[in-house]
Write a protein that holds these residues in place. Structure first.
Motif, PDB file in Angstrom:
ATOM      1  N   TRP A  41      43.949  41.231  34.713  1.00 37.68           N
ATOM      2  CA  TRP A  41      43.258  41.450  35.980  1.00 37.68           C
ATOM      3  C   TRP A  41      42.247  42.585  35.850  1.00 37.68           C
ATOM      4  O   TRP A  41      42.364  43.453  34.982  1.00 37.68           O
ATOM      5  N   GLU A  42      41.273  42.556  36.735  1.00 39.07           N
ATOM      6  CA  GLU A  42      40.270  43.616  36.839  1.00 39.07           C
ATOM      7  C   GLU A  42      40.017  43.923  38.313  1.00 39.07           C
ATOM      8  O   GLU A  42      40.122  43.032  39.164  1.00 39.07           O
ATOM      9  N   GLU A  43      39.655  45.176  38.585  1.00 41.85           N
ATOM     10  CA  GLU A  43      39.352  45.595  39.953  1.00 41.85           C
ATOM     11  C   GLU A  43      37.963  46.226  40.002  1.00 41.85           C
ATOM     12  O   GLU A  43      37.623  47.062  39.158  1.00 41.85           O
ATOM     13  N   TYR A  44      37.172  45.818  40.987  1.00 42.65           N
ATOM     14  CA  TYR A  44      35.805  46.307  41.186  1.00 42.65           C
ATOM     15  C   TYR A  44      35.652  46.811  42.616  1.00 42.65           C
ATOM     16  O   TYR A  44      36.479  46.544  43.484  1.00 42.65           O
ATOM     17  N   GLY A  45      34.539  47.485  42.858  1.00 41.88           N
ATOM     18  CA  GLY A  45      34.173  47.851  44.225  1.00 41.88           C
ATOM     19  C   GLY A  45      34.843  49.103  44.736  1.00 41.88           C
ATOM     20  O   GLY A  45      35.020  50.078  44.010  1.00 41.88           O
ATOM     21  N   ALA A  46      35.216  49.074  46.025  1.00 42.21           N
ATOM     22  CA  ALA A  46      35.771  50.249  46.708  1.00 42.21           C
ATOM     23  C   ALA A  46      37.296  50.231  46.630  1.00 42.21           C
ATOM     24  O   ALA A  46      37.923  49.287  47.124  1.00 42.21           O
TER      25      ALA A  46
END
Length: 361
Positions: A41-46
């Motif tokens: 998994w990857e997380e982007y943004g705020a």
């Protein structure tokens, strides 16, 4: 003759609203045992933004960083993940083989993985669920199973996965192709992509073309005993992958095959798709239309390309009719002048506009 002024691509190119970005963080999450499936998994943004769970296509299509560009990074917390058996998830079909990577690999397993990922990332309340093609299928299946977790569904290229939908994509005039390759004996994507269709059928003998999907799956299920069988299996996977990848664009870009022309991607993509298609997506017939009353309670936004040959527009029409049949109307229903891919310019811009206009959670 000068053909330079003709349109040569239908992809979004430099017209993205939001820039490319790198993930804030990433990792693997163990979601099962025997085999020990670990989804990447990857997380982007705020980090404190509205959560968006992004579901890739295929099945087996994996995610790419470009998928984070549909969303305002100042507003949304964007979660991408590779579903079981593909991309950076482990075990991977290309590396471990289908006997391992396709064990415990069903729609119900993927729904469970989404909830495990929610828990691991401390997503407690409702989230936006964003998916295209098979991602739209999984998004709807998830919403039916877990409606309280879904603030909205943003769906592109609706895929209901009924036999008629798969026959359109993979069967067409295959049974009579040897005698009459240009005969319009049945509806199908072959009508608009005859050269690519010829390449798809060239892998099979005339007898095998009576059931294209079953014949390809038999090749994928084979345990190669020699180099010739190994080469045939790899060629079949690559041809399957290129067929869908090429016809996903209204203007095919055969010289730039992207991930669909990568051998490892093709092995994952083709074998996982064949596995799910042979098992009716691990769903009961009519699952989505029969549960339209559950979907109707969720805000649904639909983008579908008029010239989509992977998932023809009739699939979106059937879904919208089912919603209307239970007294609901999609919050958005946009028919674009585009093909299937999320990266088609009009599809990408429509999806971005929907995300920009959603009521805040």
């Amino acid at each position: 003759m000068d053909f330079s002024r003709l349109q040569h691509t239908s992809k979004i190119g430099d017209d993205w609203v939001y820039p490319a970005a790198k993930p804030l963080r990433s990792g693997h999450l163990t979601v099962d045992a025997d085999p020990a499936h670990r989804i990447y998994w990857e997380e982007y943004g705020a980090p404190d933004g509205e959560p968006v769970m992004v579901l890739h296509g295929g099945p087996g299509g994996a995610c790419s960083p470009e998928m984070a560009r549909f969303f305002d990074p100042a507003r949304y917390r964007i979660i991408l993940f590779d579903q079981r058996g593909c991309g950076k998830s482990e075990p991977n079909v290309a590396a471990a083989g289908p006997a391992v990577a396709l064990r415990h690999n069903t729609t119900a397993d993927l729904i469970g993985d989404i909830n495990k990922l929610r828990d691991a990332l401390a997503i407690d309340g409702p989230m936006h669920v964003f998916g295209g093609s098979w991602g739209s299928t999984l998004a709807m299946a998830y919403a039916i199973a877990c409606p309280r977790h879904c603030a909205s569904l943003i769906l592109r290229g609706i895929f209901l996965g009924a036999p008629e939908d798969l026959h359109y994509l993979y069967q067409g005039n295959a049974a009579t192709f040897e005698e009459a390759p240009f005969a319009l004996t049945a509806p199908g994507a072959y009508i608009h992509y005859p050269d690519e269709w010829r390449a798809l059928l060239a892998v099979l003998t005339p007898a095998e073309r009576g059931d294209v999907m079953a014949s390809y799956k038999a090749i994928f299920d084979m345990v190669p005993a020699n180099d010739a069988e190994r080469e045939r299996q790899q060629a079949a996977a690559l041809t399957w992958s290129l067929w869908e990848g090429t016809i996903s664009n209204m203007i095919p870009e055969s010289a730039a095959t992207g991930k669909f022309g990568d051998a490892d991607f093709a092995l994952c993509f083709a074998q996982i798709e064949a596995h799910y298609f042979a098992n009716s997506l691990f769903l009961e017939p009519g699952h989505f239309l029969d549960n339209a009353h559950i979907l109707a309670a969720i805000q649904i936004h639909i983008v579908h390309g008029r010239f989509d040959e992977v998932c023809p527009l009739t699939q979106a029409s059937r879904l919208v009719a089912a919603l209307r049949g239970v007294g609901a109307e999609p919050a958005t229903y946009v028919i674009t002048n585009a093909g299937h891919s999320a990266m088609e310019r009009e599809n990408a811009l429509a999806l971005t506009a929907i995300m920009d206009g959603l009521p805040r959670l």
